[in-house]
Design an enzyme around this catalytic site. Sequence first.
Site, PDB file in Angstrom:
ATOM      1  N   ARG A  42       7.115  12.059  55.721  1.00  0.00           N
ATOM      2  CA  ARG A  42       5.945  11.361  56.271  1.00  0.00           C
ATOM      3  C   ARG A  42       6.397  10.293  57.247  1.00  0.00           C
ATOM      4  NH1 ARG A  42       1.535   9.050  52.226  1.00  0.00           N
ATOM      5  NH2 ARG A  42       3.145   7.479  51.960  1.00  0.00           N
TER       6      ARG A  42
ATOM      7  N   THR B 182       2.329   6.466  60.989  1.00  0.00           N
ATOM      8  CA  THR B 182       1.103   7.292  61.065  1.00  0.00           C
ATOM      9  C   THR B 182       0.794   7.973  59.738  1.00  0.00           C
ATOM     10  OG1 THR B 182       2.284   9.298  61.686  1.00  0.00           O
ATOM     11  CG2 THR B 182       1.642   7.828  63.483  1.00  0.00           C
TER      12      THR B 182
ATOM     13  N   ASP C  33       7.847   5.686  45.330  1.00  0.00           N
ATOM     14  CA  ASP C  33       8.318   6.801  46.160  1.00  0.00           C
ATOM     15  C   ASP C  33       9.072   7.799  45.273  1.00  0.00           C
ATOM     16  OD1 ASP C  33       9.243   7.222  49.458  1.00  0.00           O
ATOM     17  OD2 ASP C  33      10.143   8.416  47.848  1.00  0.00           O
TER      18      ASP C  33
ATOM     19  N   ASP D 207      12.692   8.823  46.363  1.00  0.00           N
ATOM     20  CA  ASP D 207      13.686   7.767  46.126  1.00  0.00           C
ATOM     21  C   ASP D 207      13.998   7.618  44.644  1.00  0.00           C
ATOM     22  OD1 ASP D 207      14.089   7.132  48.770  1.00  0.00           O
ATOM     23  OD2 ASP D 207      12.564   5.556  48.810  1.00  0.00           O
TER      24      ASP D 207
HETATM   25  O1  LIG Z   1       0.215  13.486  50.859  1.00  0.00           O
HETATM   26  P1  LIG Z   1       1.104  12.785  51.832  1.00  0.00           P
HETATM   27  O2  LIG Z   1       0.491  11.538  52.374  1.00  0.00           O
HETATM   28  O3  LIG Z   1       1.610  13.692  52.902  1.00  0.00           O
HETATM   29  O4  LIG Z   1       2.343  12.250  50.986  1.00  0.00           O
HETATM   30  C1  LIG Z   1       3.003  13.024  50.044  1.00  0.00           C
HETATM   31  C2  LIG Z   1       4.399  13.324  50.488  1.00  0.00           C
HETATM   32  O5  LIG Z   1       5.172  12.115  50.512  1.00  0.00           O
HETATM   33  C3  LIG Z   1       6.348  12.305  49.729  1.00  0.00           C
HETATM   34  O6  LIG Z   1       7.388  12.802  50.487  1.00  0.00           O
HETATM   35  P2  LIG Z   1       8.192  11.869  51.517  1.00  0.00           P
HETATM   36  O7  LIG Z   1       7.591  11.957  52.880  1.00  0.00           O
HETATM   37  O8  LIG Z   1       8.348  10.501  50.938  1.00  0.00           O
HETATM   38  O9  LIG Z   1       9.577  12.587  51.605  1.00  0.00           O
HETATM   39  P3  LIG Z   1      10.762  12.644  50.508  1.00  0.00           P
HETATM   40  O10 LIG Z   1      10.310  13.589  49.435  1.00  0.00           O
HETATM   41  O11 LIG Z   1      11.904  13.137  51.294  1.00  0.00           O
HETATM   42  O12 LIG Z   1      10.964  11.245  49.990  1.00  0.00           O
HETATM   43  C4  LIG Z   1       5.897  13.296  48.681  1.00  0.00           C
HETATM   44  O13 LIG Z   1       6.950  13.905  48.000  1.00  0.00           O
HETATM   45  C5  LIG Z   1       5.050  14.243  49.471  1.00  0.00           C
HETATM   46  O14 LIG Z   1       5.776  15.266  50.116  1.00  0.00           O
HETATM   47  O1  LIG Z   2       2.683   7.098  46.403  1.00  0.00           O
HETATM   48  C1  LIG Z   2       3.338   7.916  47.089  1.00  0.00           C
HETATM   49  C2  LIG Z   2       2.823   8.488  48.261  1.00  0.00           C
HETATM   50  C3  LIG Z   2       3.585   9.379  48.956  1.00  0.00           C
HETATM   51  N1  LIG Z   2       4.824   9.680  48.523  1.00  0.00           N
HETATM   52  C4  LIG Z   2       5.344   9.135  47.387  1.00  0.00           C
HETATM   53  O2  LIG Z   2       6.466   9.441  47.007  1.00  0.00           O
HETATM   54  N2  LIG Z   2       4.573   8.251  46.716  1.00  0.00           N
HETATM   55 MG   LIG Z   3       9.734   9.839  49.807  1.00  0.00          MG
END
Ligand SMILES: O=P(O)(O)OC[C@H]1O[C@H](OP(=O)(O)OP(=O)(O)O)[C@H](O)[C@@H]1O
Ligand SMILES: O=c1cc[nH]c(=O)[nH]1
Ligand SMILES: [Mg+2]
Length: 213
Positions: free
Chosen positions: A108, A112, A204, A207
């Site tokens: 993400r 944005t 997160d 993380d």
């Molecule tokens: O519904 P959304 O608003 O799109 O958010 C959800 C997304 O955010 C997180 O991933 P992230 O972008 O943090 O990537 P990561 O798994 O690499 O930490 C999560 O695992 C989803 O994929």
């Molecule tokens: O709360 C949230 C939203 C998006 N992605 C995450 O990992 N946590």
């Molecule tokens: Mg993430």
Amino acid sequence: MYKEYSNVYVNSHPLVQHKISMLRNKNTGTNEFRKLIEEIAMLMGYEALSDLPLEDVEIETPIETCMTPMIAGKKLAIVPVLRAGLGMVSGITALTPSAKIGHIGLYRDEVTHEPHEYYCKLPSPIEQRTIVVVDPMLATGGSAVEAVNFIKQHGGKKIKFMCVIAAPEGIERLMKAHPDIQLYVGHVDRELNENAYICPGLGDAGDRIFGTK
Ligand SMILES: O=P(O)(O)OC[C@H]1O[C@H](OP(=O)(O)OP(=O)(O)O)[C@H](O)[C@@H]1O
Ligand SMILES: O=c1cc[nH]c(=O)[nH]1
Ligand SMILES: [Mg+2]
């Protein structure tokens, strides 16, 4: 069933709810967090795969020969959304060891909050398979919509999406974009905050699973 959506299944099992509460605790460390995500995925997978087709096969028991049900074909694909979805894969493959595994890489944008693709590799052919997309968090729904878009572009048809925690906004966005999928949710949380994080959520997920940040 969630609101008017008969194909959204919100989990109410006490074990799942208990483990989600443990995930939320900011003092839950990486090791335990990873284990909990895996266990929740297994428990939710048990429910999400309850409609797998069966066929009777002939088996010889020590007593006699009988016809007895087994999963028909081996047409399952698990597709984690990187990174955080990776944490759910082992829980489901413990139930279905011969499932194929695809990967969709999305992150993400911090400003944005829209998803950006960096990887997509799916088992081929995918048309006949039941596809279970896994990602612990459904926040704005942008990543989930994009992940299902990719799978449909590659020919995927029978799609299930499984998440541990969802925001109401994410459920609406995903089900409006893809009303034909089945959505399995561990718990529906209250809302998103100004940074598009789920409240109360668990922070997160990526993380916390990988010990980054
Ligand atoms: O519904 P959304 O608003 O799109 O958010 C959800 C997304 O955010 C997180 O991933 P992230 O972008 O943090 O990537 P990561 O798994 O690499 O930490 C999560 O695992 C989803 O994929
Ligand atoms: O709360 C949230 C939203 C998006 N992605 C995450 O990992 N946590
Ligand atoms: Mg993430």
